[in-house]
Scaffold this active site. Structure first.
Site, PDB file in Angstrom:
ATOM      1  N   ASP A 188       0.839  -1.316   0.057  1.00  0.00           N
ATOM      2  CA  ASP A 188      -0.044   0.039  -0.025  1.00  0.00           C
ATOM      3  C   ASP A 188       0.799   1.159  -0.087  1.00  0.00           C
ATOM      4  O   ASP A 188       0.301   2.365  -0.344  1.00  0.00           O
ATOM      5  CB  ASP A 188      -0.978   0.027   1.057  1.00  0.00           C
ATOM      6  CG  ASP A 188      -2.183  -0.496   1.184  1.00  0.00           C
ATOM      7  OD1 ASP A 188      -2.852  -0.348  -0.111  1.00  0.00           O
ATOM      8  OD2 ASP A 188      -3.040  -0.905   1.955  1.00  0.00           O
TER       9      ASP A 188
HETATM   10  C1  GLC Z   1      -0.868   2.759   5.710  1.00  0.00           C
HETATM   11  C2  GLC Z   1      -0.226   1.766   6.425  1.00  0.00           C
HETATM   12  C3  GLC Z   1      -0.164   0.427   5.477  1.00  0.00           C
HETATM   13  C4  GLC Z   1      -1.790   0.140   5.406  1.00  0.00           C
HETATM   14  C5  GLC Z   1      -2.465   1.523   4.778  1.00  0.00           C
HETATM   15  C6  GLC Z   1      -3.644   1.175   4.609  1.00  0.00           C
HETATM   16  O1  GLC Z   1      -0.298   3.102   4.474  1.00  0.00           O
HETATM   17  O2  GLC Z   1       1.104   1.947   6.248  1.00  0.00           O
HETATM   18  O3  GLC Z   1       0.432  -0.594   6.225  1.00  0.00           O
HETATM   19  O4  GLC Z   1      -1.645  -0.745   4.302  1.00  0.00           O
HETATM   20  O5  GLC Z   1      -2.231   2.450   5.461  1.00  0.00           O
HETATM   21  O6  GLC Z   1      -4.431   2.274   3.954  1.00  0.00           O
HETATM   22  C1  GLC Z   2      -1.647  -3.819   5.344  1.00  0.00           C
HETATM   23  C2  GLC Z   2      -2.927  -3.557   4.415  1.00  0.00           C
HETATM   24  C3  GLC Z   2      -2.697  -4.665   3.421  1.00  0.00           C
HETATM   25  C4  GLC Z   2      -1.387  -4.075   2.691  1.00  0.00           C
HETATM   26  C5  GLC Z   2      -0.253  -4.223   3.633  1.00  0.00           C
HETATM   27  C6  GLC Z   2       1.046  -3.795   2.891  1.00  0.00           C
HETATM   28  O1  GLC Z   2      -1.354  -4.756   6.025  1.00  0.00           O
HETATM   29  O2  GLC Z   2      -4.232  -3.898   5.284  1.00  0.00           O
HETATM   30  O3  GLC Z   2      -3.896  -4.496   2.558  1.00  0.00           O
HETATM   31  O4  GLC Z   2      -1.410  -5.076   1.577  1.00  0.00           O
HETATM   32  O5  GLC Z   2      -0.270  -3.619   4.503  1.00  0.00           O
HETATM   33  O6  GLC Z   2       1.076  -2.424   2.733  1.00  0.00           O
END
Ligand code: GLC
Ligand code: GLC
Length: 812
Positions: free
Chosen positions: A487
């Protein structure tokens, strides 16, 4: 250092030290009513949606931490001394404290001045309520007059509004009291037809429904005026902060036991039967009194508790293993399966790190969570798949999140996370392999929840892949969109304003930045869908899909290989990410695991080299870090990943979700020892001995463990709601132990660690119980199977006619 111990026979973790580094929590409920509960009774409850139907109030970021929960106060009426048997909130010097977190229940007990108190908290299966089952025992040789106070602070339903909109909220709170039942009915007069109730099995000496009246002005929960003075005002007022407090007077003779039951619950009335009498503003309680009375009876709650036990026996009973390693057994048989159910129930919404306000059900997250629970609740997995597919768009893309209460896609977050569709295909494939429920492919499912747009589920899957190949970049690799699995790799956002979302700000639809992770996921998903379509007789379609998979694999070998490992991406300027060319972020973990899992470059020897690079550059004693070297500054063109300090979160922590991909890849290449070694590095039970470093619960996975570049290398954060649960379960059970559901039967293909002489397992699969015994007979990975003593060619056991079979496996 440990703060308790595993009681495997009872499937409990028993916390014996109060000063756990963080609140160590558990979950209550498994259908619609849920609660979070810490080892000192902190936490909150909600019905279905942690944001929109919050029953009790909880303040994240509170000081002291974990204030707000299911608190009981005991007052010694001779001395005036009072305490909480769960330690919080009075923090009295109690003795013999223990907290037993079990599957769906928590029991907290302690002794103070010879009064033993124990509270058992749980949600009866099928009910929208929770029980607090308090037992008191006078262990002194004197008569002990006590007052007993319960307390909950009601949330005014919408947890977001409750924490922000005080100009309204301080005027809306309403309650009713009838006998020993306190009803919370804020907004019931207008558009809500639900209310909460807090009941008690005993006649009450008094009650309180206003926080200020209970605590006294400028006082906190550690020292409520009503408890200190043993006095309640019995008033029912409007506005401010409604609470529920029962005051009881109980005198215990020497040796006497007393059981007191509290029930906190949620109830809905039909809109035209809200009031009784009609035309009044009084809650119609006739619809709920029977439930309340039922669960105030000891024998009924004992029966419900036994039922809860049985339900969990059934769930975890789908797979039980006995291996040479206790950490494997404990996680597989109890805690990892349990955590998979928790992620199924809650996705990423409510934990001590997720406030329950922010995120609904994630599309990619929920699809991956399914891999870990499909064997336990196949019917619910089926429904989950249909719900998820209904939030897919006609383009084949998907809403990134949806709200559990409405099941509708979340417009604010939108779509364009270009990996999302691939996960739906992988979830359906896992579901079919587990259940053989082929008719699910014909289920009619709408797009974007819009009636009239329905197509069979199979068409949804085709569109998933169509979406990805319809969005291809300059190298022929999939465009990344707002983000892929990671993400925080936001190659199209270019966010320069504080507070903007890295995922949704800027131009998520760039036509240059490409993702090798999506290429791998596409390859994997297309070859699964090829097998699925072949299975239903669509040979041409199967060939077309396999052709697409092979094409993407070839493109990935050509443009996705950096020389010693797989590249991660191409950025907005078509510059490589995750390459020796880069100063920072030279190597990323995700493509090394996922490309191998997709079979890309195995024959050519690329996968083996990629895994070697992981071992050399990314593996640490606390797990495998996400990338190296981490980004030291913020880069506009990289996005959120470079917003984190080095070693944290996606910027080079051990992001545990990704580690099982490497375990699986190692197992696929036949390296059982390395796969198990990686598995044990992040196994929570194995890490229990270093609880003071790890800090999170030793019985569940956390999303991340600070990486080697972080100040607190080895410290975990964000426990419970993480795809780590499902993927570790898959890695250990399906790839290392090798018990792998397949379209036409159960595959048994262990990749045993060298030091293991074997293991045994029982697996329930499509109504058949398999008793499996694996023995190592030589140093290799060659598997030979026999069913009921009869040799079977290959590693797939065709579905037997009997409902129970024994399987003998040799590996050597
Ligand atoms: C933030 C977090 C990430 C998560 C995302 C969800 O970017 O660092 O881990 O997946 O929020 O929106
Ligand atoms: C968080 C989010 C997931 C994402 C991950 C890596 O766990 O929930 O959707 O893939 O972060 O960013």
């Amino acid at each position: 250092m440990r703060y308790g111990y595993f009681d495997d026979a009872n499937r409990e973790y028993v916390i014996t030290r109060l000063d756990t580094p963080l609140p160590w929590i558990n979950y209550l409920g498994m259908e619609d009513y849920f609660g979070l509960i810490s080892n000192t009774a902190g936490g909150y409850s909600f019905y279905q949606d942690a944001r929109l139907r919050r029953l009790t109030r909880y303040r994240y970021n509170n000081v002291p931490m974990d204030m707000g929960g299911r608190y009981i106060y005991l007052r010694d009426n001779l001395s005036g001394d009072f305490w909480s048997p769960t330690w919080m909130p009075t923090r009295t010097d109690i003795k013999d404290y223990s907290c037993r977190h079990g599957l769906g229940y928590t029991i907290i007990g302690s002794t103070y001045r010879d009064i033993r108190a124990e509270v058992r908290y749980f949600v009866p299966p099928g009910q929208n309520l929770e029980i607090w089952d308090l037992t008191l025992e006078n262990r002194s040789d004197e008569e002990r007059p006590l007052s007993v106070f319960s307390s909950v602070e009601f949330c005014l339903w919408d947890a977001q509004d409750d924490a922000t909109n005080f100009q309204r909220n301080f005027n809306t709170g309403e309650v009713e009291v009838a006998g020993s039942v306190i009803f919370h009915k804020t907004e019931y007069r207008e558009r809500r037809n639900h209310f909460a109730y807090f009941a008690c099995s005993e006649p009450i000496a008094g009650f309180e429904t206003q926080r200020e009246a209970f605590l006294g002005p400028f006082r906190g929960w550690e020292d409520p005026r009503a408890v200190a003075e043993d006095a309640t005002t019995d008033s029912v007022r409007v506005g401010w902060s409604p609470v529920g407090v029962h005051r009881l007077r109980e005198t215990l003779q020497p040796g006497e036991n007393k059981r007191i039951i509290y029930v906190l619950g949620y109830h809905e009335n039909p809109p035209d039967e809200k009031f009784d009498p009609r035309g009044s503003q009084t809650i119609n309680k006739r619809t709920v009194m029977a439930v309340i009375e039922t669960y105030l009876q000891e024998e009924n709650i004992d029966a419900a508790f036994a039922e809860l036990h049985q339900a969990w026996d059934g769930l975890v009973g789908h797979l039980q293993v006995r291996t040479p390693n206790e950490h494997v057994d404990r996680m597989v048989n109890i805690w990892n399966a349990y955590q998979c159910m928790v992620t199924f129930n809650l996705s990423r919404s409510a934990s001590y790190f997720e406030s329950g306000i922010d995120r609904g059900m994630g599309f990619r997250d929920s699809n991956q969570d399914l891999l870990g629970f499909v064997q336990m609740v196949p019917d619910r997995a089926r429904q989950r798949i249909l719900d998820l597919a209904a939030t897919q768009l006609e383009s084949g893309g998907a809403f990134h999140q949806y709200q559990p209460l409405t099941k509708r896609g979340n417009e604010a977050v939108g779509s364009n996370f270009n990996d999302d569709p691939a996960w739906l295909v992988l979830a359906v494939s896992a579901y079919l392999k587990e259940t053989g429920d082929w008719p699910v492919l014909d289920e009619l499912v709408p797009y974007g929840n819009t009636p009239g747009t329905e197509t069979p589920l199979l068409e949804h899957l085709t569109r998933c892949l169509q979406y990805i190949i319809g969005n291809i970049g300059p190298h022929g690799l999939p465009l990344i969109g707002r983000a892929d699995w990671n993400d925080c790799l936001n190659l199209n956002t270019f966010s320069s304003q504080p507070g903007e979302s890295f995922q949704t700000a800027g131009n998520g639809g760039g036509r240059v930045a490409e993702s090798i992770v999506i290429a791998a996921l596409f390859t994997l998903a297309a070859s699964e869908l090829a097998q699925i379509t072949a299975h239903v007789g669509m040979t041409d379609e199967a060939n077309r899909l396999q052709g697409l998979a092979d094409g993407m694999a070839a493109t990935t070998r050509r443009y996705g290989w950096d020389g010693a490992w797989f590249l991660r991406a191409y950025d907005h300027f078509s510059k490589p990410v995750g390459s020796t060319e880069n100063e920072e972020g030279k190597i990323y973990i995700e493509p090394q695991g996922l490309c191998t899992m997709a079979g890309i470059g195995i024959k050519e020897g690329l996968a083996g080299r990629a895994l070697k690079a992981v071992e050399t550059h990314l593996a640490t004693e606390h797990g495998i870090v996400l990338l190296q070297p981490p980004y030291q500054q913020y880069y506009l063109q990289m996005g959120e990943i470079s917003s984190y300090p080095p070693g944290y979160k996606e910027n080079g922590s051990v992001f545990c979700h990704t580690n099982p991909w490497i375990m699986i890849a190692e197992a696929q290449l036949g390296n059982g020892d390395r796969a198990l070694d990686y598995y044990l590095r992040i196994n929570p039970s194995k890490r229990e001995v270093m609880s003071d470093l790890h800090r999170c619960e030793p019985y569940c996975y956390a999303q991340m463990i600070a990486g080697k570049d972080a100040g607190h290398f080895g410290e975990a954060k964000n426990s419970w709601l993480t795809g780590t649960a499902a993927w570790n379960f898959v890695a250990i059970t399906q790839w290392i132990l090798g018990l792998r559901p397949d379209y036409d039967g159960l595959r048994v293909e262990p990749v045993l660690p060298q030091g293991w002489s074997g293991f045994t397992a029982t697996r329930l699969f499509r109504g058949v119980r398999y008793d499996i015994e694996v023995k190592r007979v030589g140093p290799g990975n060659q598997v030979a199977l026999a069913v009921e003593g009869e040799p079977v060619a290959g590693t797939l056991i065709p579905i037997p006619r009997a409902d129970r079979v024994s399987v003998q496996v040799t590996v050597g």
